[in-house]
Design a protein around this motif. Structure first.
Motif, PDB file in Angstrom:
ATOM      1  N   PHE A 106       6.677   2.215   3.822  1.00 48.83           N
ATOM      2  CA  PHE A 106       6.509   0.775   3.620  1.00 48.83           C
ATOM      3  C   PHE A 106       7.308  -0.197   4.594  1.00 48.83           C
ATOM      4  O   PHE A 106       6.920  -1.300   4.503  1.00 48.83           O
ATOM      5  N   SER A 107       8.344   0.371   5.077  1.00 49.68           N
ATOM      6  CA  SER A 107       9.034  -0.643   6.156  1.00 49.68           C
ATOM      7  C   SER A 107       8.052  -1.057   7.478  1.00 49.68           C
ATOM      8  O   SER A 107       8.350  -1.943   8.042  1.00 49.68           O
ATOM      9  N   MET A 108       6.947   0.119   7.556  1.00 47.11           N
ATOM     10  CA  MET A 108       5.793  -0.384   8.873  1.00 47.11           C
ATOM     11  C   MET A 108       5.332  -2.017   8.213  1.00 47.11           C
ATOM     12  O   MET A 108       4.725  -1.854   6.948  1.00 47.11           O
ATOM     13  N   ASP A 117      -0.611  -7.292  -0.490  1.00 45.19           N
ATOM     14  CA  ASP A 117      -1.779  -7.644  -1.070  1.00 45.19           C
ATOM     15  C   ASP A 117      -2.143  -7.045  -2.310  1.00 45.19           C
ATOM     16  O   ASP A 117      -3.016  -7.438  -3.315  1.00 45.19           O
ATOM     17  N   MET A 118      -1.723  -5.712  -2.517  1.00 41.01           N
ATOM     18  CA  MET A 118      -2.094  -5.043  -3.733  1.00 41.01           C
ATOM     19  C   MET A 118      -1.279  -5.797  -4.818  1.00 41.01           C
ATOM     20  O   MET A 118      -1.692  -6.000  -5.872  1.00 41.01           O
ATOM     21  N   GLN A 119      -0.003  -6.162  -4.646  1.00 41.49           N
ATOM     22  CA  GLN A 119       0.686  -7.037  -5.739  1.00 41.49           C
ATOM     23  C   GLN A 119       0.015  -8.293  -5.992  1.00 41.49           C
ATOM     24  O   GLN A 119       0.201  -8.536  -7.175  1.00 41.49           O
ATOM     25  N   LYS A 120      -0.817  -9.056  -5.035  1.00 39.27           N
ATOM     26  CA  LYS A 120      -1.269 -10.232  -5.248  1.00 39.27           C
ATOM     27  C   LYS A 120      -2.493  -9.807  -6.225  1.00 39.27           C
ATOM     28  O   LYS A 120      -2.841 -10.693  -7.148  1.00 39.27           O
ATOM     29  N   LEU A 121      -3.267  -8.734  -5.783  1.00 38.90           N
ATOM     30  CA  LEU A 121      -4.657  -8.494  -6.735  1.00 38.90           C
ATOM     31  C   LEU A 121      -4.149  -8.344  -7.955  1.00 38.90           C
ATOM     32  O   LEU A 121      -4.886  -8.715  -8.872  1.00 38.90           O
ATOM     33  N   CYS A 127       7.396  -8.042  -4.024  1.00 44.05           N
ATOM     34  CA  CYS A 127       8.460  -7.519  -3.585  1.00 44.05           C
ATOM     35  C   CYS A 127       8.396  -6.484  -2.513  1.00 44.05           C
ATOM     36  O   CYS A 127       7.287  -6.019  -2.323  1.00 44.05           O
ATOM     37  N   THR A 128       9.526  -6.114  -1.758  1.00 45.26           N
ATOM     38  CA  THR A 128       9.665  -5.026  -1.043  1.00 45.26           C
ATOM     39  C   THR A 128      10.692  -4.158  -1.109  1.00 45.26           C
ATOM     40  O   THR A 128      11.497  -4.135  -1.849  1.00 45.26           O
TER      41      THR A 128
END
Length: 357
Positions: A106-108, A117-121, A127-128
């Protein structure tokens, strides 16, 4: 009162051998007019140039300050113990390798964008993932001891045969809670405890542990068991042993009377209330010294965060004196915030501000 203060950064980028580092420290102490103040302790990380017994900084500093007892940063040691354990215990290593792989994935930028985007949905906080560091491992390893065990089933190709030997399917009582507890005790809990205990014995030196235990007994005002600490510093503080023993006995009785009161449970507050330099001079001096001895260099290393905030790429030409002065203002904010700006303006107005071109 015991205070810990930051006094400055030293530029030792040209050479980092023990002799150079010691000379830099001694010259800086002389510049700050602290060279006549007795040094009773020194704490560094485990780098050979700092902790070496033959030619390390701690050994060379003892030539100038013989009472400067070296204490390897306890927090750093404990962190190394947990990191070593994670590398040697199979299940903990697998867990952290998996977490590191998730971070790399997920660092890419493109993958991280999809995650956000998934977290917004899902209407959850964005968060990262952060990279797993040695310090992070220390904090989270103890929460990973209880994990789920993969369910084992009989292989498909054996279903139509009469099996005369033991298979995984015959141990389906693994769903049983007792079996799971026993399994993880043997494969995770006991190996982790064994690894930590063994590393505690090798990482923590007998001398520093002996001093730490002796100081702990001194806080309990036990004269006999704290003799190692007392003997170490009695000449420096000019302590009379007979008077000290009597003072510790009387002080212990005074504090025991206060211990029965619920509002007087804090040991430090009890010392401050009962032990003064006029009533117990020898105990008072040793108590101040015991509270001064460093057990960790972690608080000093926090100054590196300030260094990164101040010495940025747009301030790369800043002089060393200005850099240290700005760091002091930032780190010691409890003092700098009380400075009256008018006093600064008055001092500045009296200086010669003419520029030579």
């Amino acid at each position: 009162m015991i205070y810990e203060r930051f006094i400055g950064f030293l530029n030792v980028s040209e050479k980092q051998d023990a002799e150079t580092l010691v000379n830099a420290i001694l010259n800086f102490l002389k510049l700050c007019k602290l060279d006549q103040v007795p040094i009773v302790g020194q704490s560094y990380d485990g780098a050979n140039v700092m902790s070496g017994r033959q030619g390390g900084v701690q050994t060379k500093m003892k030539i100038h300050y013989p009472y400067a007892t070296y204490i390897h940063c306890m927090a750093h040691k404990l962190n190394l113990i947990v990191v070593d354990m994670c590398k040697n215990v199979k299940y903990s290593k697998q867990v952290f390798n998996m977490l590191e792989a998730i971070y790399v994935h997920f660092s890419m930028p493109s993958k991280n964008k999809k995650l956000q985007d998934m977290q917004k949905l899902l209407n959850i906080k964005i968060c990262t993932f952060s990279q797993i560091s040695d310090t992070s491992i220390t904090y989270i390893i103890f929460s990973l001891l209880i994990v789920s065990k993969r369910k084992r089933t009989e292989p498909e190709f054996l279903k139509n045969f009469v099996v005369t030997t033991t298979t995984a399917a015959e141990h389906e009582d693994s769903d049983n809670e007792t079996y799971l507890i026993d399994y993880w005790k043997v494969h995770a809990y006991y190996p982790i405890i064994d690894e930590v205990v063994n590393n505690l014995k090798t990482r923590f030196s007998a001398e520093s542990l002996k001093l730490a235990i002796s100081i702990d007994h001194f806080f309990n005002l036990d004269y006999e068991k704290s003799s190692f600490f007392i003997q170490q510093y009695k000449d420096l503080l000019k302590v009379d042993l007979n008077s000290l023993q009597a003072e510790m006995m009387v002080a212990k009785n005074c504090i025991q009377n206060y211990n029965n009161k619920p509002e007087q449970k804090n040991q430090i507050n009890l010392f401050k209330k009962n032990i003064t330099i006029s009533t117990f001079p020898n105990v008072y001096k040793l108590l101040n010294l015991a509270l001064t001895l460093p057990i960790s260099s972690a608080s000093c290393e926090r100054s590196f965060s300030t260094m990164r905030r101040i010495n940025t790429y747009i301030r790369s030409t800043m002089t060393q004196d200005r850099f240290s002065s700005l760091a002091i203002l930032n780190i010691e904010r409890d003092i700098s915030n009380n400075i009256d700006p008018n006093d600064i303006l008055n001092i500045y107005s009296k200086t010669n501000i003419r520029l030579e071109l």
